[in-house]
Design a protein around this motif. Structure first.
Motif, PDB file in Angstrom:
ATOM      1  N   THR B  59       0.831  -1.201   0.000  1.00 24.93           N
ATOM      2  CA  THR B  59       0.000   0.000   0.000  1.00 24.93           C
ATOM      3  C   THR B  59       0.863   1.248   0.000  1.00 24.93           C
ATOM      4  OG1 THR B  59      -1.751  -1.141   1.160  1.00 24.93           O
ATOM      5  CG2 THR B  59      -1.771   1.252   1.281  1.00 24.93           C
ATOM      6  N   GLN B 103      -8.883   0.346  -0.836  1.00 21.63           N
ATOM      7  CA  GLN B 103      -9.368  -0.982  -0.485  1.00 21.63           C
ATOM      8  C   GLN B 103     -10.854  -1.055  -0.135  1.00 21.63           C
ATOM      9  OE1 GLN B 103      -6.879  -3.010   2.226  1.00 21.63           O
ATOM     10  NE2 GLN B 103      -8.249  -4.715   2.490  1.00 21.63           N
ATOM     11  N   ASP B 184      -5.694  -0.649  -4.938  1.00 23.01           N
ATOM     12  CA  ASP B 184      -5.222  -1.312  -3.720  1.00 23.01           C
ATOM     13  C   ASP B 184      -6.303  -2.266  -3.234  1.00 23.01           C
ATOM     14  OD1 ASP B 184      -3.904  -2.094  -1.465  1.00 23.01           O
ATOM     15  OD2 ASP B 184      -4.069  -0.182  -0.423  1.00 23.01           O
TER      16      ASP B 184
END
Ligand SMILES: Nc1ncnc2c1ncn2[C@@H]1O[C@H](COP(=O)(O)OP(=O)(O)OP(=O)(O)O)[C@@H](O)[C@H]1O
Ligand code: SF4
Ligand code: SF4
Ligand SMILES: [Mg+2]
Lengths: 671, 327
Positions: B59, B103, B184
C-alpha cells in the motif's frame, strides 16, 4: 472456554454478525431493500409538538389574548393574590396577583432567544474549531485540545456568575457568556467525530483527487458532522435553559421575565401556595425533556440500530426425537431475529449431523447466515430479540431447552470456540496464563498448579516456542499468528468434544494461515473432536475440510464430501459459486463466471428456491415451490433442476478447458 | 530480498519507480522501514500485480506514487516527468493522469453525497465541469461501469452494495481520463461472486480506455488472473518480478515459493509450505541485514547476512533477488 468468554468470542465475530443480517439487506442495492430509518415514535413527535407550540408562543406572544404580565392583580382586581389555577387565571396568580399564565408566556421568548442564540453561536464556533483541529491536527490541534480540556475542567458557572455580576443583567451579556462557555463542549464533540471521520478512506480519496484542505473540510467532513452536531445542539439547548434557571435561583437572572425567575420567586411560598413555583417549573421541565427527546430522536434516527434494543431469547415447538450417537445434531433449526425493519430469518430449516472426528466446512457469501448458524448452536447473540425452533443436540443435550446454568456448563466443557480476530478476542490487560487457566478452573475442580501445568502443555501443543515465558506475556506482545495459537489453546482448555471456528484465519496472512489451519485440523483429528469451520474462502475449504455445506440465504443448499462437491456440484448456486473464484489453474486474463443480481433478502424471503431470482435455469416451479432435499451418493442438495454434469453447465473441475465466455453466457441468463 | 537493482526496467514504461524509499519516523531513534529501495516500471496498457503479506509495503508503494506519502528518497516518473520533484500545482495536474482506488469501497465514499455528485466531483476538483467534457461523459462512464439508468445517480452510497460502491469509485477515478490506475485490494472486501464482476469490469475498462494498471493484492489467485507481470514484495523489498506465467510456473525466489506453497488447495509442484518458511516476520523497525528474508529462509548462509542480493535475470524477463535462486 468459560461461558462468559464464549459469548465474548462470538460477540467479537459478532458486532458484525449481529448487525449483518439487516446490514446485508441494506447493502443489497435495490431501492426496496434499503431499511427504513428507525421510526421516530410517539414521544419524539409529542416532544417536537411541544417545541412547536413554544415557538409559536414566543413569536406571537404580543398578539395572544392574555393579560399584561406586569399588571398587578392587587390593583386591577382581575387576579387575586395567590389565586388558585382556574378559569379566570389558568396558572393562578402570584403574591401580588400577577397572572401567572401571562408571565409564563412572556418568559417563553427570552428562553428561546437565549437557547437558540447560544446554541447557534457556541455551536458554530465550536464546530469550526473542532473541524479544524480534528482535521488539520498538528500544533493547532494540540493547542486547541489542551484549551478545550482546560475549559471543560474550569468551573464554568463560577465564571458566569462573576462576569454576570460585573457586566449586568442584559440578555446580550447572558448570550455572550453562555456562548463562550459552550464552545469547548461543541468543539470537543466535533473534534472527536472529525478525527474518526478523517481516518475514513474517502478523505484520502479526496486528497488523492487533488481537493484542497478547505474543500475537504467543507464538502467532505462538515456534512457528515452535521447530524451528530445537531443532535447535540438540542441537548445543549436544554442545558442552557437549565443554566438560566440556576442563575435565577441565586438571584442573577435577566432584566426580563424568565421561567427561572418565576420559579425562584415562588419558592418562598412553596408550602402554602405550591402552584406559583410548580407550574413554571413544570413548563420548564417539559421543555428541557422535549429538547432532549428530540436530540436523542435525531441521533438514533440517523444511526439506526438494526437489532432490537432488548435481549430476549425464545424457543418454539418441540424437539425432534433424539437419535443419539452423534456429537452434534442440528435438525430443522430455524432462527429469527425480530428487528425494527421486520423479522429476519437468519437460519431457515438447517439440518446436519457431526460425529467425533468429523470436520464440516460451512461456506457462503456475506449475509448467507453462516455465522448465525454457529451462534444459533450456542445461543450467543449480541443484543437481539431471537426466536429459535427445531433441535440442536450436543452430546445428547438439547441446547435449545436447557436451563441457563446448565447451558453454561455444556458450553464451558463440551464446546470450544476459535474466534475470527484473535486481537479482539483476547483481553488486552490480562496475562496469557490467566486467560488459559480461568476456563479450566471454572469448569473443572483442579488446582492452580495443575491448571498451570496443563496450560504449559497446551502451549507446546499449539506450537508456541518458549511457552514458560509466553505464559506471562500480554496479548499485545505476541504476533497475530501467535495470538491465534493462544485462542486455540484457550478453546482446547477443557478438552471439548465440539470445536466451532468462525473464519479463524481470515485476519491472518497466507503463510500464517497455512500454519494455523494445519495446526487446527491436526489437533481436531488427533483429539477426535467434531469441528465446524465457517469460512468464505473456497480454497481453504478445498484444502482443509472433509465435508462442506454451502449456505445461501439462511439455508444450506448442498452438502457433501469435498471431492463430490468440488468435482460435480449439483445445486446451481454451488456450481456458479465454484466457477466465480479465480483459480491458479485458470489462464491469466480469463473471464470469470459471475452471478448477477444480489443475495436474497432475509426479511420476507420469496417462496420457492431462494436462488431462483438469479438462477439461469429457474422455471415457474422454482419460484413457487421450495425444493426438497435430494440424497445422492456422499451428498445431498436442494434443487429442482440440478446440474447434470454433461455439456449443459460447466463445473469447477473442468472449466479451465473451456472458453469462460461460454460458461458465463450459460450462468447469467435472467438478469 | 531482497534486493535492489535496475536490471528489470524497460525503455517504454509509462510509470517508472526508481529506488523508492519510504520511512515513517516513530520516535527520535527509530524509523519504520516501510519501503526500502524499490524499483520497477509498468509498460503502457499492461497490468503489474504486487503481492506480499500484510505490512510488506504494498500500500505504501501505491500511496507514495500518488504522493500521498512523500517518499524519503527515490523517484516516481510518469511519462518521464518526476512527480517527486513537482511543485504543488504541477502535481495537481499530474494527479489527473494517475488515480488510485482504495481498499474499502464503502468507507472511501462520502456517505452524505449523491452518486452522480460523487462521480462529477472527480472533475470539479480540477476546476472542470461537465461542460468541459464531451456531452454525456458522466452518463457514459456510469453505464461503462454497469451503473446505467437515470435513477441511479440520485441515490446515495449507503443504498448500494459493496460491489456497486466499488463501481462508483471506479467511475469517479476514470472521469478525468487517467493514464495510470492504481488499485489497492480493489476486490478483497467483496464476496466472491461480486469480486468476479469487478475483476471482469476492470479487464473491460483496461481495454476500453487503454489503461495502465498497478494492481495491489494479497490474493495470489486474483493477481494471477489480472496481471501481465507480477512483483513479489517482502518487508519493504522486491524479491522477484516476472511475467505472470513464468512467476507462477517457475518461482525462483525462496520467499515466492513459500508464498505460493501456502495457497490452500493449490496444485503447483512445490514442497509443503512448512519446509519453505519458518518463524515470524521480523519488525520493519529493525529489519535483518543483507537479505531481509534470511531469518526465515531454509537456504540462508552467511553470505545472505553479509551481502544484499540484487535483482538478476534468471530467464528472459524474470528477475530474482537471491544469492541462491531455485532453478
Ligand atoms: N503512517 C504510518 N506510520 C508508521 N508506520 C506505518 C504507517 N503506514 C504504514 N506503516 C508501516 O509500514 C509498513 C508497510 O505498510 P503498508 O500499509 O504499505 O503494508 P501493506 O503491504 O499494504 O499491508 P496490508 O496487506 O496489511 O495492507 C508496515 O510495517 C506498516 O505498519
Ligand atoms: S431450484 Fe430452480 S432456481 Fe433453485 S437452483 Fe435449482 S434450478 Fe435454480
Ligand atoms: S537464499 Fe539467501 S538471499 Fe536467497 S532468499 Fe534465502 S536468505 Fe535471501
Ligand atoms: Mg495494504
Amino acid at each position: 472456554m468459560a461461558p462468559v468468554d464464549a459469548t465474548a468470542v462470538l460477540n467479537d465475530v459478532g458486532e458484525r454478525a449481529a448487525v449483518s443480517p439487516s446490514a446485508d439487506i441494506a447493502s443489497t442495492g435495490a431501492s426496496q431493500s434499503t431499511p427504513p430509518p428507525r421510526a421516530l415514535g410517539v414521544t419524539f413527535w409529542l416532544a417536537a409538538g411541544w417545541i412547536a407550540v413554544l415557538l409559536f408562543v414566543a413569536v406571537f406572544a404580543d398578539l395572544l389574548p392574555v393579560r399584561d404580565p406586569d399588571a398587578l392583580g392587587i390593583r386591577t382586581r382581575e387576579v387575586e393574590k395567590f389565586e388558585r389555577p382556574g378559569w379566570n387565571a389558568p396558572f393562578g396568580g402570584d403574591g401580588v396577583g400577577h397572572d401567572q399564565f401571562a408571565r409564563v408566556i412572556a418568559g417563553t421568548r427570552p428562553a428561546l432567544i437565549i437557547g437558540i442564540s447560544v446554541t447557534l453561536i457556541g455551536g458554530l464556533i465550536g464546530m469550526a474549531v473542532g473541524l479544524a483541529s480534528g482535521y488539520l491536527r498538528g500544533k493547532l490541534d494540540a493547542v486547541s485540545a489542551l484549551l478545550i480540556d482546560m475549559a471543560l475542567a474550569f468551573p464554568g458557572l463560577v465564571l458566569v456568575i462573576a462576569v454576570r455580576a460585573a457586566f449586568g443583567n442584559s440578555i446580550y451579556v447572558f448570550v455572550a457568556l453562555f456562548s463562550v462557555a459552550s464552545v469547548p463542549a461543541y468543539a470537543r464533540i466535533v473534534r472527536g467525530a472529525t478525527l474518526s471521520l478523517s481516518e475514513r478512506a474517502f478523505v484520502d480519496v479526496a486528497q488523492a483527487m487533488g481537493a484542497s484542505k478547505l474543500r475537504i473540510l467543507w464538502r467532505e467532513l462538515a456534512p457528515n458532522i452535521a447530524v451528530p452536531a445537531l443532535a447535540f445542539a438540542f441537548i445543549g439547548f436544554a442545558l442552557v435553559i437549565v443554566a438560566e434557571g440556576g442563575l435565577a435561583f441565586v438571584g442573577l437572572s435577566l432584566d426580563q421575565i424568565t421561567w427561572g425567575q418565576l420559579i425562584a420567586d415562588g419558592t418562598g411560598e412553596i408550602n402554602e401556595h405550591p402552584h406559583v413555583s410548580l407550574i413554571p417549573a413544570t413548563v420548564m421541565f417539559l421543555t428541557i425533556l422535549s429538547f432532549n427527546l428530540v436530540g436523542d430522536g435525531i441521533r438514533s434516527h440517523f444511526a439506526p440500530r438494526e437489532v432490537a434494543t432488548r435481549r430476549r431469547f425464545r424457543t418454539e415447538g418441540p424437539p425432534s426425537p433424539s437419535s443419539g450417537g452423534s456429537t452434534l445434531r442440528v435438525d430443522q433449526l430455524r432462527t429469527t431475529l425480530h428487528t425494527q425493519s421486520g423479522d429476519v430469518r437468519v437460519v431457515d430449516d438447517v439440518s446436519f449431523e457431526l460425529d467425533a472426528g468429523d470436520c464440516l466446512a460451512i461456506v457462503g457469501e456475506s449475509g448467507s447466515g453462516k455465522t448465525m448458524m454457529l451462534r444459533s448452536i450456542v445461543g450467543a447473540f449480541a443484543l437481539a430479540d431471537v426466536t429459535r425452533s427445531g433441535t440442536v443436540e450436543v452430546e445428547g443435550t438439547d441446547m435449545l431447552r436447557i436451563a441457563p446454568d446448565e447451558l453454561r456448563s455444556v458450553l464451558g466443557s463440551h464446546i470450544g470456540m476459535v474466534p475470527q480476530n484473535p486481537l479482539t478476542a483476547l483481553n488486552p490487560v490480562r496475562r496469557i496464563e490467566t486467560q488459559i487457566i480461568e476456563p479450566m478452573r471454572a469448569h473443572r475442580s483442579i488446582s492452580k498448579s495443575q491448571a498451570r501445568a496443563e496450560a504449559l502443555e497446551l502451549m507446546q501443543h499449539v506450537g508456541i516456542p518458549d511457552p514458560e515465558r509466553r505464559l506471562r506475556d500480554y496479548p499485545h506482545q505476541l504476533s497475530g499468528g501467535m495470538r491465534q495459537r493462544i485462542t486455540i489453546a484457550i478453546a482446547l482448555a477443557n478438552q471439548p468434544k465440539l470445536l466451532l471456528a468462525d473464519e479463524p484465519t481470515t485476519a491472518l496472512d497466507v503463510t500464517v494461515q497455512d500454519q494455523i489451519l494445519r495446526l487446527l485440523l491436526g489437533l481436531q483429528r488427533d483429539l477426535e473432536m467434531a469441528m465446524i469451520l465457517v469460512t468464505h474462502d473456497l480454497a481453504v475449504v478445498r484444502g482443509f475440510a472433509d465435508r462442506v455445506a454451502i449456505a445461501y440465504g439462511g439455508q444450506l443448499v448442498e452438502s457433501g464430501t469435498i471431492e463430490r462437491i468440488f468435482n460435480d456440484p449439483k445445486h446451481r448456486y454451488t456450481a456458479a459459486l465454484l466457477s466465480s473464484v479465480p483459480d491458479l489453474e485458470l489462464e491469466p486474463h480469463s473471464r470469470l463466471v459471475t452471478i448477477e443480481g444480489q443475495p436474497p433478502p432475509l426479511i420476507d424471503p420469496s417462496p420457492g428456491c431462494r436462488f431462483a431470482p438469479r438462477c439461469p435455469a429457474a422455471t415457474d416451479l422454482c419460484h413457487t415451490t421450495e425444493p426438497e432435499r435430494t440424497d445422492d451418493e456422499d451428498r445431498w442438495f436442494r434443487c429442482h433442476f440440478p446440474v447434470t454434469g454433461d455439456a449443459e453447465i460447466e463445473t469447477a473441475g473442468s472449466r479451465s478447458t473451456r472458453p469462460a465466455d461460454a460458461i458465463r453466457a450459460e450462468t447469467q441468463g435472467v438478469n | 530480498m531482497a534486493g535492489t537493482g535496475r536490471a528489470a526496467l524497460h525503455d517504454d514504461a509509462v510509470l517508472r519507480v526508481v529506488d523508492l524509499v519510504v520511512e515513517y519516523p516513530l520516535d527520535r531513534k527509530n524509523v519504520v522501514h516501510a519501503v526500502s529501495g524499490v524499483t520497477f516500471d509498468i509498460q503502457k496498457g499492461t497490468t503489474l500485480g504486487i503481492v506480499g503479506e500484510s505490512g510488506c509495503g504494498k500500500t505504501t508503494v501505491g500511496r507514495a506514487i500518488m504522493q500521498l506519502e512523500r517518499p524519503t528518497s527515490g523517484s516516481v516518473e510518469l511519462d518521464g516527468a518526476d512527480v517527486t520533484q513537482m511543485t504543488r500545482r504541477e502535481l495537481r495536474a499530474a494527479r489527473r493522469s494517475m488515480q488510485m482506488i482504495f481498499q474499502d469501497p464503502v468507507s472511501s465514499l462520502n456517505p452524505s453525497r449523491r452518486v452522480k455528485d460523487l462521480v462529477r466531483e472527480g472533475l470539479e476538483v480540477w476546476g472542470l465541469s461537465e461542460a468541459d467534457m464531451p456531452p454525456g461523459r458522466i452518463d457514459d462512464l456510469m453505464a461503462s461501469v454497469g451503473l446505467g439508468g437515470p435513477a441511479v445517480g440520485e441515490r446515495r452510497p449507503h443504498e448500494f452494495s459493496g460491489g456497486q460502491c466499488q463501481r462508483i469509485r471506479i467511475a469517479r477515478a476514470l472521469v478525468t481520463d487517467p493514464e495510470v490506475l492504481i488499485l489497492d485490494e480493489p476486490a478483497s472486501a467483496l464476496d466472491v461472486s461480486v469480486q468476479a464482476q469487478i475483476l471482469n469490469l476492470l479487464e473491460d475498462l483496461k481495454e476500453e480506455f487503454g489503461l495502465t494498471m498497478l494492481f495491489i493484492s494479497h490474493d495470489l489467485a486474483v493477481v494471477r488472473n489480472v496481471s501481465d507481470r507480477v512483483m513479489v514484495m517482502y518487508l519493504g523489498k522486491v524479491c522477484e518480478i516476472a511475467p505472470n506465467s513464468s512467476l507462477f510456473d517457475q518461482p525462483t525466489h525462496p520467499y515466492t515459493r513459500a508464498l505460493l506453497a501456502s495457497i490452500p488447495g493449490h496444485q503447483l509442484d512445490l514442497p509443503p509450505a512448512a519446509e519453505l518458511i519458518s518463524g515470524e516476520i521480523p519488525s520493519p523497525i529493525d529489519p535483518p541485514s543483507g537479505c531481509r528474508f534470511r531469518t526465515r529462509c531454509p537456504h540462508a548462509t552467511e553470505r545472505c547476512a553479509a551481502e544484499e542480493p540484487t535483482l538478476v535475470e534468471t530467464s528472459p524477463g524474470h528477475f530474482t533477488a537471491c544469492h541462491y535462486p531455485h532453478h
